[in-house]
Every structure is written in C-alpha cells, then in structure tokens.
Write a protein that holds these residues in place. Structure first.
Motif, PDB file in Angstrom:
ATOM      1  N   GLU A  24      55.278  39.489   5.005  1.00 10.55           N
ATOM      2  CA  GLU A  24      54.096  40.359   4.843  1.00 10.55           C
ATOM      3  C   GLU A  24      54.512  41.787   4.490  1.00 10.55           C
ATOM      4  N   TYR A  25      55.811  42.036   4.492  1.00 18.32           N
ATOM      5  CA  TYR A  25      56.319  43.409   4.357  1.00 18.32           C
ATOM      6  C   TYR A  25      55.865  44.077   3.052  1.00 18.32           C
ATOM      7  N   ALA A  26      55.948  43.357   1.944  1.00 20.46           N
ATOM      8  CA  ALA A  26      55.638  43.972   0.636  1.00 20.46           C
ATOM      9  C   ALA A  26      54.212  44.511   0.618  1.00 20.46           C
ATOM     10  N   ALA A  27      53.291  43.772   1.200  1.00 25.14           N
ATOM     11  CA  ALA A  27      51.887  44.197   1.161  1.00 25.14           C
ATOM     12  C   ALA A  27      51.595  45.327   2.145  1.00 25.14           C
ATOM     13  N   ARG A  28      52.379  45.410   3.220  1.00 21.04           N
ATOM     14  CA  ARG A  28      52.019  46.329   4.309  1.00 21.04           C
ATOM     15  C   ARG A  28      52.877  47.578   4.404  1.00 21.04           C
ATOM     16  N   ARG A  29      54.052  47.541   3.796  1.00 21.33           N
ATOM     17  CA  ARG A  29      55.056  48.566   4.079  1.00 21.33           C
ATOM     18  C   ARG A  29      54.628  49.996   3.768  1.00 21.33           C
ATOM     19  N   ASN A  30      53.775  50.197   2.774  1.00 22.25           N
ATOM     20  CA  ASN A  30      53.429  51.562   2.382  1.00 22.25           C
ATOM     21  C   ASN A  30      52.367  52.204   3.271  1.00 22.25           C
ATOM     22  N   HIS A  31      51.725  51.401   4.117  1.00 20.96           N
ATOM     23  CA  HIS A  31      50.646  51.933   4.957  1.00 20.96           C
ATOM     24  C   HIS A  31      51.232  52.585   6.208  1.00 20.96           C
ATOM     25  N   CYS A 127      48.044  67.764   8.091  1.00 22.23           N
ATOM     26  CA  CYS A 127      48.706  66.444   8.072  1.00 22.23           C
ATOM     27  C   CYS A 127      50.226  66.613   7.904  1.00 22.23           C
ATOM     28  N   MET A 128      50.636  67.605   7.108  1.00 19.17           N
ATOM     29  CA  MET A 128      52.087  67.832   6.946  1.00 19.17           C
ATOM     30  C   MET A 128      52.689  68.342   8.263  1.00 19.17           C
ATOM     31  N   ASP A 129      51.933  69.194   8.945  1.00 18.08           N
ATOM     32  CA  ASP A 129      52.431  69.708  10.227  1.00 18.08           C
ATOM     33  C   ASP A 129      52.550  68.583  11.261  1.00 18.08           C
ATOM     34  N   ALA A 130      51.615  67.631  11.168  1.00 17.73           N
ATOM     35  CA  ALA A 130      51.691  66.489  12.106  1.00 17.73           C
ATOM     36  C   ALA A 130      52.978  65.700  11.841  1.00 17.73           C
ATOM     37  N   PHE A 131      53.348  65.548  10.571  1.00 21.03           N
ATOM     38  CA  PHE A 131      54.595  64.823  10.267  1.00 21.03           C
ATOM     39  C   PHE A 131      55.816  65.599  10.797  1.00 21.03           C
ATOM     40  N   ALA A 132      55.798  66.935  10.622  1.00 18.16           N
ATOM     41  CA  ALA A 132      56.942  67.727  11.126  1.00 18.16           C
ATOM     42  C   ALA A 132      57.069  67.540  12.642  1.00 18.16           C
ATOM     43  N   HIS A 133      55.913  67.555  13.332  1.00 15.97           N
ATOM     44  CA  HIS A 133      55.958  67.370  14.797  1.00 15.97           C
ATOM     45  C   HIS A 133      56.441  65.965  15.154  1.00 15.97           C
ATOM     46  N   GLU A 134      55.982  64.988  14.398  1.00 15.27           N
ATOM     47  CA  GLU A 134      56.413  63.610  14.688  1.00 15.27           C
ATOM     48  C   GLU A 134      57.935  63.494  14.550  1.00 15.27           C
ATOM     49  N   LEU A 135      58.465  64.104  13.504  1.00 12.65           N
ATOM     50  CA  LEU A 135      59.915  64.037  13.302  1.00 12.65           C
ATOM     51  C   LEU A 135      60.660  64.709  14.465  1.00 12.65           C
ATOM     52  N   HIS A 144      57.022  56.689   3.603  1.00 11.92           N
ATOM     53  CA  HIS A 144      56.015  57.360   2.790  1.00 11.92           C
ATOM     54  C   HIS A 144      55.811  58.806   3.263  1.00 11.92           C
ATOM     55  N   ALA A 145      55.810  58.986   4.591  1.00 16.58           N
ATOM     56  CA  ALA A 145      55.660  60.338   5.140  1.00 16.58           C
ATOM     57  C   ALA A 145      56.865  61.208   4.753  1.00 16.58           C
ATOM     58  N   ARG A 146      58.058  60.595   4.720  1.00 23.41           N
ATOM     59  CA  ARG A 146      59.258  61.356   4.292  1.00 23.41           C
ATOM     60  C   ARG A 146      59.079  61.830   2.860  1.00 23.41           C
ATOM     61  N   MET A 147      58.553  60.945   2.007  1.00 29.28           N
ATOM     62  CA  MET A 147      58.363  61.319   0.599  1.00 29.28           C
ATOM     63  C   MET A 147      57.323  62.433   0.469  1.00 29.28           C
ATOM     64  N   ASN A 203      46.601  59.852  -2.347  1.00 30.27           N
ATOM     65  CA  ASN A 203      47.623  58.890  -1.924  1.00 30.27           C
ATOM     66  C   ASN A 203      47.702  58.845  -0.387  1.00 30.27           C
ATOM     67  N   LEU A 204      47.593  60.007   0.234  1.00 34.02           N
ATOM     68  CA  LEU A 204      47.577  60.026   1.708  1.00 34.02           C
ATOM     69  C   LEU A 204      46.320  59.355   2.232  1.00 34.02           C
ATOM     70  N   GLU A 205      45.205  59.606   1.561  1.00 37.86           N
ATOM     71  CA  GLU A 205      43.951  59.003   2.039  1.00 37.86           C
ATOM     72  C   GLU A 205      43.996  57.484   1.925  1.00 37.86           C
ATOM     73  N   LYS A 206      44.681  57.014   0.881  1.00 35.63           N
ATOM     74  CA  LYS A 206      44.785  55.567   0.693  1.00 35.63           C
ATOM     75  C   LYS A 206      45.737  54.929   1.728  1.00 35.63           C
ATOM     76  N   TYR A 207      46.879  55.588   1.932  1.00 36.26           N
ATOM     77  CA  TYR A 207      47.924  54.930   2.745  1.00 36.26           C
ATOM     78  C   TYR A 207      48.066  55.453   4.174  1.00 36.26           C
ATOM     79  N   ALA A 208      47.426  56.595   4.457  1.00 38.30           N
ATOM     80  CA  ALA A 208      47.555  57.126   5.826  1.00 38.30           C
ATOM     81  C   ALA A 208      46.203  57.636   6.273  1.00 38.30           C
ATOM     82  N   SER A 209      45.151  56.896   5.946  1.00 37.99           N
ATOM     83  CA  SER A 209      43.799  57.441   6.111  1.00 37.99           C
ATOM     84  C   SER A 209      43.545  57.939   7.535  1.00 37.99           C
TER      85      SER A 209
END
Ligand SMILES: Cc1cc2nc3c(=O)[nH]c(=O)nc-3n(C[C@H](O)[C@H](O)[C@H](O)COP(=O)(O)OP(=O)(O)OC[C@H]3O[C@@H](n4cnc5c(N)ncnc54)[C@H](O)[C@@H]3O)c2cc1C
Length: 418
Positions: A24-31, A127-135, A144-147, A203-209
C-alpha cells in the motif's frame, strides 16, 4: 507517534509489522498525517545499519511480487544511490561543511538572526513553523515535509541552503551525510541543474490537509506561484571520480585483531565480519565533537549513543569477547589505546561512507601506523555493486538496480544478502 526504532530488536519488530503494508506504500506514502502511519519510520535504523537494506529488500521480495512493491524498493534504494553518488564526489560533502562554518562567520548578523528564527519555528508561516517544531521535538520529519520546509527555507526565506541542511543535520535522528546534503542540493536546484523544488500551498492542502488547515497563518507566503526559484551558487567540485576500492572479504593477518564499530555500520553479525573471532570489539562516542564541531542536538547525541550501545551489546553476544563503548575526546588516540590494551596487530571495520566517520580516517590510519597496527576496511559486495551504478541520475541507476533485483527475485536467491 511511536518513536523511531533505535535498536536492532525494535527495528526488526517495526519492519516486520510494516512488511505486510509495503504493497500500500506507493498510494499512501506522500500523505503526511499525524503519527506517520503511511511510512516505515525505519530511516534511522537503516542509516546506522541496525537493519540492512539487503534484509529489507530480500524480505520484501520474498513476501510480495516485484510489481506490487517497486515504489517501496525504489525509495529504499534512494539512500544507496545518494551514498554511491557522494562516494564518487566527496568534495560535495567537504565543501558543504566548509561553507557552513564560513557562512556562520561571515553572514551579516540580521541574516543569521533570521535563519535562527526560521529554524526555531518563528517564521510566521504556521504550517512551516509546525514542521520546525516537530523536527526539534521528535528528530523526525516526513519526506514531503522535508521537501516543503527545505524549499521554504531556500526559495521563500531566501536563506543559504547550506545552513538549512545543517539545521536538519543537527536534529534529524536519521541524519545521513549523503541523503541530507544531496536532497537539500536537489531542492536548491544544484543537484539537477535548472530543476528546483518549489513549495505550493495546494500541494500541502492535498497531502497534509489536517496539518495545513490547523495551521493556516501566513500561508499566503506559500500560495501557488508565490514562491519562485532563488538561485544558489555551486561551490563544490562535482566532477565524478573513481569509486574507492574495498575488499568484500577479510583474512586476518594474525590472530590478534579487533573490530571497530562505528555509526555507519552497526551490523557486524550480518556482514563479511560475521564469522571472525576478534580479541575485542569497540565503538567510540565523542561528545566534544558532537557538541562543538557538529553542534548536534541533545536528542541526536542520545540517539547516537543508543545505537552505538546496541551495536556493542549485540557484538558482545555474537563474538563472546570484550565489547565496549568508549567515551573519548579524541577517537584516533582512544582507538590506538584500546588496540594496544588488547595487544592488537590489526583493527578491522566496515568501510565508512563519505561523512564524519570517513573524515577521521587519515588521522586514525596515521596514528595506528605509528603504533605498528594495521587498519583494514571491508565493504559489503551489495554496497559496492549498488554504488557503482550511481554514476549519473537516479533513473539510469534504478533501471540497472531494478533489473538486478528482479533477477534476484526470479531466482529466489539470497544474491543481495552478502
Ligand atoms: C531535504 C531532505 C533532507 C533529507 N535528509 C535525510 C537524512 O538526513 N537522512 C535520511 O535518512 N533521509 C533523508 N531524507 C530522505 C527521506 O526524507 C527520509 O529517508 C524519509 O523521510 C525517512 O522516513 P521513513 O523511514 O519513514 O521513510 P519511508 O518512506 O518509509 O522509506 C523507507 C526508507 O527508504 C529510504 N528513503 C525513502 N525516501 C528517501 C529519500 N528521498 N532519500 C533517501 N532515502 C530515502 C529511507 O532509508 C527510508 O527509511 C531527506 C529528504 C529531504 C527532502
């Protein structure tokens, strides 16, 4: 979110529970969803080789037909591709490290302050600040968040890619000299000249809504079309050199040899060193280099100690000999002391790839030579074969690599398990 596995036992358990889902990885990995159930979280375990790509590939192909798991295998092989690419162009690593210290010394204070604020999760784009905090909090970010975040840093905040890559390197528990440096260069447009990766809100709305809707402040700055390429200068010599040669089998010169374990390969029991009978095994942890040279986060230092301790513990059981983790301020000197203490004539290790451990080799070799002790480095055949394919872009690499994997799967051999 369950923590990334940092022992071999935990890595094997995580892998075996993910194995049925690789179809199932190919279909789900980007979310990108909370807890990251769509991806394996194996990167730190693979990076330190608590579990090997050979094992993951072989078990994947034993459980599933190639056509159902190609995307998964492709991703697993990206690490090998990046490593092989860097092995043949080591100046890209050296020049990145040099640039990080130059930039820290020479950038105007207001730019350095801005870089610190964005890295601390204070850019104002929620949303970018949330990623920095998560890291910072977890030592992990989804691919995807790294990209997105790297693109935001380079092309929206117009900060030097080298400092963004350094922020990742200091915090990611899976920090890998090849995957990190080269992925940042790819986002910056240096790895494939002319091709940059641009973050887009849609792209964020699609994959990280769920994440992007929760954190929408400042998102106009990454609205579609708002972020345009911010060209970066090439400082490195990217000319391809020869792949360094290492033997894949080891014959000791005498009975008095020991094994040096390091963070590039903590799996001696599943390697060409498995059948040896060493007098001693040791790994070295260097707090002052971690802190003062690489400025690693506490979380990252703890994880390094944990993976080294796991390697040392397994080695003690496997080889039934003295196996220790030595805290030291100078790895070369401590390794020499350890070898003398055990009256070793030779130290053998799995060959490190380009990065911090590899950078130690000249000093280490010189010191051991001065003590009359030989250093021998061995590389798995599967690594050498894969690295040799990383001459140019990923797709020519994958064409050849996937042909080899398919042949191995068809023959149902353990070809890649060398
Ligand atoms: C800017 C940037 C920096 C990165 N820095 C690192 C790093 O320092 N260390 C690191 O291991 N990866 C890095 N990656 C690659 C990738 O993001 C991670 O390997 C992946 O997100 C790890 O999560 P996972 O184990 O759940 O991956 P999964 O999706 O479950 O993938 C399985 C395995 O395949 C490999 N893999 C997957 N995607 C990639 C990729 N794009 N490149 C290389 N290998 C991949 C990893 O070994 C990973 O564990 C970076 C990517 C980007 C865009």
């Amino acid at each position: 979110m369950s923590p990334a596995p940092l022992t071999r036992a935990d890595a094997l358990a995580a892998w075996h529970s993910f194995l049925p889902h690789v179809v199932e990885y190919a279909a789900r990995r980007n979310h990108v969803v909370e807890g990251h159930p769509n991806v394996s979280r194996l990167s730190a375990a693979l990076r330190y080789r608590l579990i090997s790509e050979d094992e993951v590939i072989t078990e994947t192909l034993a459980a599933h037909p190639f056509s159902k798991v190609e995307k998964w295998l492709q991703e697993v092989c990206w690490r090998r591709y990046w490593k092989g690419w860097l092995e043949m162009r080591p100046d890209v690593w050296t020049s990145w490290r040099r640039r990080v210290s130059e930039l820290r010394r020479t950038l105007p204070p207001d730019i350095l302050r801005k870089a610190e604020a964005v890295a601390a999760g204070q850019s104002g784009v929620a949303c970018m600040d949330a990623f920095a905090h998560e890291l910072i909090d977890t030592g992990y970010l989804h691919n995807h968040a790294r990209m997105w975040w790297a693109s935001f840093w380079i092309h929206a905040e117009k900060l030097p890619w080298e400092l963004g890559a350094d922020f990742f390197f200091r915090h990611l528990l899976d920090a890998d000299p090849a995957s990190n440096t080269l992925s940042w260069r790819w986002v910056a447009g240096l790895q494939t000249p002319g091709k940059t990766y641009l973050v887009r809100l849609s792209n964020l709305e699609k994959y990280a809504s769920a994440i992007s809707l929760k954190a929408s402040a400042g998102s106009n700055r990454i609205a579609d079309g708002a972020v345009t390429p911010h060209p970066q200068k090439e400082w490195a010599d990217t000319t391809r050199g020869a792949l360094p040669h290492y033997e894949s089998a080891y014959s000791p010169i005498s009975e008095r040899y020991g094994i040096w374990l390091h963070p590039d390969d903590l799996l001696p029991e599943v390697s060409p060193l498995a059948k040896l009978m060493p007098k001693a095994v040791a790994a070295f942890s260097n707090q002052s280099v971690y802190q003062n040279h690489y400025h690693l986060s506490d979380h990252r230092i703890k994880s390094l100690r944990k993976v080294l301790a796991d390697g040392v513990t397994r080695a003690a059981v496997h080889y039934s000999c003295s196996s220790e983790m030595i805290e030291s301020a100078n790895t070369a000197l401590s390794l020499g002391d350890w070898a003398q203490r055990h009256q070793l004539e030779e130290v053998v290790a799995m060959a490190p790839t380009v990065g911090p451990v590899h950078d130690l080799l000249p000093q280490l070799r010189q010191h051991l030579n001065s003590l009359g002790i030989q250093l021998t480095l061995i590389r798995r055949e599967s690594g050498t074969q894969a690295f040799a394919l990383a001459k140019a872009g990923f797709f020519p690499f994958w064409e050849k690599m996937s042909r080899q994997l398919r042949t191995a799967a068809d023959a149902q051999t353990q070809f890649f398990f060398s």
